[in-house]
Design an enzyme around this catalytic site. Structure first.
Site, PDB file in Angstrom:
ATOM      1  N   TYR A  44       0.830  -1.203   0.000  1.00  0.00           N
ATOM      2  CA  TYR A  44       0.000   0.000   0.000  1.00  0.00           C
ATOM      3  C   TYR A  44       0.867   1.256   0.000  1.00  0.00           C
ATOM      4  O   TYR A  44       1.645   1.494   0.931  1.00  0.00           O
ATOM      5  CB  TYR A  44      -0.946   0.016   1.218  1.00  0.00           C
ATOM      6  CG  TYR A  44      -1.866  -1.207   1.298  1.00  0.00           C
ATOM      7  CD1 TYR A  44      -2.144  -1.983   0.173  1.00  0.00           C
ATOM      8  CD2 TYR A  44      -2.455  -1.580   2.492  1.00  0.00           C
ATOM      9  CE1 TYR A  44      -2.973  -3.089   0.235  1.00  0.00           C
ATOM     10  CE2 TYR A  44      -3.290  -2.692   2.573  1.00  0.00           C
ATOM     11  CZ  TYR A  44      -3.540  -3.445   1.439  1.00  0.00           C
ATOM     12  OH  TYR A  44      -4.347  -4.543   1.511  1.00  0.00           O
TER      13      TYR A  44
ATOM     14  N   HIS B  72       0.396 -11.951   0.742  1.00  0.00           N
ATOM     15  CA  HIS B  72      -0.681 -11.115   0.178  1.00  0.00           C
ATOM     16  C   HIS B  72      -1.528 -11.881  -0.844  1.00  0.00           C
ATOM     17  O   HIS B  72      -2.733 -11.734  -0.898  1.00  0.00           O
ATOM     18  CB  HIS B  72      -0.075  -9.858  -0.444  1.00  0.00           C
ATOM     19  CG  HIS B  72      -0.996  -8.673  -0.436  1.00  0.00           C
ATOM     20  ND1 HIS B  72      -0.569  -7.387  -0.282  1.00  0.00           N
ATOM     21  CD2 HIS B  72      -2.336  -8.576  -0.564  1.00  0.00           C
ATOM     22  CE1 HIS B  72      -1.599  -6.555  -0.330  1.00  0.00           C
ATOM     23  NE2 HIS B  72      -2.686  -7.261  -0.502  1.00  0.00           N
TER      24      HIS B  72
HETATM   25  N1  LIG Z   1      -5.676  -8.712   1.066  1.00  0.00           N
HETATM   26  C1  LIG Z   1      -6.042  -8.052  -0.010  1.00  0.00           C
HETATM   27  O1  LIG Z   1      -5.771  -8.437  -1.152  1.00  0.00           O
HETATM   28  C2  LIG Z   1      -6.843  -6.790   0.162  1.00  0.00           C
HETATM   29  C3  LIG Z   1      -7.483  -6.205  -0.938  1.00  0.00           C
HETATM   30  C4  LIG Z   1      -8.249  -5.054  -0.734  1.00  0.00           C
HETATM   31  C5  LIG Z   1      -8.341  -4.512   0.547  1.00  0.00           C
HETATM   32  N2  LIG Z   1      -7.669  -5.078   1.604  1.00  0.00           N
HETATM   33  C6  LIG Z   1      -7.751  -4.508   2.983  1.00  0.00           C
HETATM   34  O2  LIG Z   1      -9.118  -4.319   3.320  1.00  0.00           O
HETATM   35  C7  LIG Z   1      -9.329  -2.948   3.665  1.00  0.00           C
HETATM   36  C8  LIG Z   1     -10.734  -2.503   3.304  1.00  0.00           C
HETATM   37  O3  LIG Z   1     -10.996  -2.657   1.925  1.00  0.00           O
HETATM   38  P1  LIG Z   1     -11.044  -1.437   0.898  1.00  0.00           P
HETATM   39  O4  LIG Z   1     -10.257  -0.301   1.425  1.00  0.00           O
HETATM   40  O5  LIG Z   1     -10.663  -2.013  -0.420  1.00  0.00           O
HETATM   41  O6  LIG Z   1     -12.577  -1.079   0.776  1.00  0.00           O
HETATM   42  P2  LIG Z   1     -13.792  -0.787   1.795  1.00  0.00           P
HETATM   43  O7  LIG Z   1     -13.323  -0.771   3.198  1.00  0.00           O
HETATM   44  O8  LIG Z   1     -14.862  -1.730   1.397  1.00  0.00           O
HETATM   45  O9  LIG Z   1     -14.238   0.661   1.326  1.00  0.00           O
HETATM   46  C9  LIG Z   1     -13.409   1.768   1.488  1.00  0.00           C
HETATM   47  C10 LIG Z   1     -14.082   2.954   0.799  1.00  0.00           C
HETATM   48  O10 LIG Z   1     -15.328   3.227   1.433  1.00  0.00           O
HETATM   49  C11 LIG Z   1     -15.327   4.555   1.945  1.00  0.00           C
HETATM   50  N3  LIG Z   1     -16.011   4.520   3.243  1.00  0.00           N
HETATM   51  C12 LIG Z   1     -15.598   3.947   4.401  1.00  0.00           C
HETATM   52  N4  LIG Z   1     -16.524   4.071   5.358  1.00  0.00           N
HETATM   53  C13 LIG Z   1     -17.557   4.749   4.805  1.00  0.00           C
HETATM   54  C14 LIG Z   1     -18.812   5.193   5.298  1.00  0.00           C
HETATM   55  N5  LIG Z   1     -19.197   4.963   6.544  1.00  0.00           N
HETATM   56  N6  LIG Z   1     -19.625   5.887   4.443  1.00  0.00           N
HETATM   57  C15 LIG Z   1     -19.249   6.127   3.161  1.00  0.00           C
HETATM   58  N7  LIG Z   1     -18.087   5.724   2.650  1.00  0.00           N
HETATM   59  C16 LIG Z   1     -17.231   5.035   3.466  1.00  0.00           C
HETATM   60  C17 LIG Z   1     -13.881   4.977   2.041  1.00  0.00           C
HETATM   61  O11 LIG Z   1     -13.723   6.355   1.827  1.00  0.00           O
HETATM   62  P3  LIG Z   1     -13.054   7.324   2.924  1.00  0.00           P
HETATM   63  O12 LIG Z   1     -11.695   6.771   3.243  1.00  0.00           O
HETATM   64  O13 LIG Z   1     -12.998   8.620   2.218  1.00  0.00           O
HETATM   65  O14 LIG Z   1     -13.962   7.320   4.115  1.00  0.00           O
HETATM   66  C18 LIG Z   1     -13.255   4.194   0.888  1.00  0.00           C
HETATM   67  O15 LIG Z   1     -13.436   4.914  -0.327  1.00  0.00           O
HETATM   68  C19 LIG Z   1      -8.236  -2.236   2.859  1.00  0.00           C
HETATM   69  O16 LIG Z   1      -8.084  -0.898   3.275  1.00  0.00           O
HETATM   70  C20 LIG Z   1      -7.081  -3.144   3.103  1.00  0.00           C
HETATM   71  O17 LIG Z   1      -6.551  -2.940   4.397  1.00  0.00           O
HETATM   72  C21 LIG Z   1      -6.958  -6.223   1.428  1.00  0.00           C
END
Ligand SMILES: NC(=O)c1ccc[n+]([C@@H]2O[C@H](COP(=O)([O-])OP(=O)(O)OC[C@H]3O[C@@H](n4cnc5c(N)ncnc54)[C@H](OP(=O)(O)O)[C@@H]3O)[C@@H](O)[C@H]2O)c1
Length: 281
Positions: free
Chosen positions: A57, A115
């Site tokens: 990241y 990962h």
């Molecule tokens: N292992 C893997 O391959 C892998 C892949 C993807 C993700 N991940 C991990 O999983 C975590 C979460 O997944 P993600 O970041 O892909 O997506 P997510 O958590 O499903 O969504 C994040 C998005 O939603 C927004 N958001 C968060 N809370 C909100 C709310 N209450 N209301 C409206 N919008 C909201 C955030 O914007 P704002 O920040 O502007 O609030 C961001 O744009 C990642 O950050 C990472 O640590 C792991």
């Protein structure tokens, strides 16, 4: 005040909150780093003490933000980071972990994940994980983006060692793991970390989630997270760079979805009826 968050117990007995903090896209621009660290500190104060990050990241930038957020409170946090598959050779894994430790400003990562599966033999990566564990640099290891057949192979390769968790894409719009991997993991006692629990924000504002939210005086994001919290052995890790949205997300734990809510969710987001290959983002 700290919310009473449901907990998930890892093999070995360590308990972590079922709602943690994601960090993808953090650390990508200098201007927002202080606010991002502030969001993570807000989450920690509210009991979301599991933080998920990765060397990938922002090329280490997210780990730097996490290091800033946990400074002075390392012991309050359960820290998860990941090694890139290209680095996951025997020596590469150890070097990658040491670089992550520097950026995180700590001497140990609680849970270190591969990962996704790459070309280095699993046995080599597991060997490196076990070395890191013996050195006290990681507390435990696990994997990410492993489907059930990958997990079966891993258990065989790693024996008698075992992965502590598998982090996969799981949210209302991506329910494929409910066909097999979820149940298998629950039976095996390997918790699932549900990544992109809001489908990267795409579930926000969905009309059915809004409708159920109206009944519970909750937002669509909270309903999407509350759904995951009904699943035993699942840890959801929503990411938000906004302290207000982190406060909103943690309150998902207060929502008790009814069987009628769950029926409406099944109607709008049908569970799988056949095996689908594990989806990845
Ligand atoms: N292992 C893997 O391959 C892998 C892949 C993807 C993700 N991940 C991990 O999983 C975590 C979460 O997944 P993600 O970041 O892909 O997506 P997510 O958590 O499903 O969504 C994040 C998005 O939603 C927004 N958001 C968060 N809370 C909100 C709310 N209450 N209301 C409206 N919008 C909201 C955030 O914007 P704002 O920040 O502007 O609030 C961001 O744009 C990642 O950050 C990472 O640590 C792991």
């Amino acid at each position: 005040m700290k919310a009473e968050l449901p907990a998930v117990t890892f093999p070995g007995g360590r308990q972590v909150p079922a709602l943690g903090l994601g960090t993808w896209h953090m650390g990508e621009g200098d201007a927002s780093m202080a606010e991002e660290a502030n969001s993570l500190r807000t989450g920690i104060d509210l009991g979301m003490t599991l933080i998920d990050t990765a060397e990938m990241y922002a090329d280490g930038g997210a780990e730097t933000v996490v290091g800033e957020a946990i400074r002075g409170q390392r012991d309050a946090v359960y820290l998860v980071s990941k090694v890139l598959p290209y680095n996951a050779s025997r020596s590469g894994t150890i070097a990658a972990c040491e670089a992550s430790l520097k950026r995180l400003g700590t001497d140990h990562i609680d849970l270190y994940l591969l990962h996704w599966r790459g070309s280095h033999p699993l046995a080599e990566t597991v060997d490196a994980f076990e070395t890191l564990k013996a050195q006290g640099k990681i507390g435990a290891w696990g994997v990410s983006n492993f489907d059930q057949d990958d997990m079966v192979e891993l258990l065989d390769v790693a024996e008698p060692a075992r992965p502590l968790a598998n982090q996969v894409l799981y949210n209302l719009a991506r329910r494929g793991i409910e066909y097999d991997l979820l149940r298998w993991s629950q039976v095996q006692g390997v918790p699932i970390m549900a990544y992109s629990p809001l489908d990267e924000g795409r579930l926000v504002g969905h009309p059915v989630l809004n409708e159920i939210g109206r009944i519970h005086k909750a937002s669509s994001a909270q309903i999407a997270l509350a759904f995951l919290l009904t699943r035993p052995g699942v840890i959801a890790i929503p990411k938000s760079g906004s302290p207000d949205r982190v406060r909103e997300n943690v309150r998902a734990a207060e929502i008790r979805l009814t069987s009628e809510d769950l029926r409406l969710l099944d109607e709008a987001f049908p569970p799988p009826t056949r095996k689908r290959p594990l989806e990845m983002i």
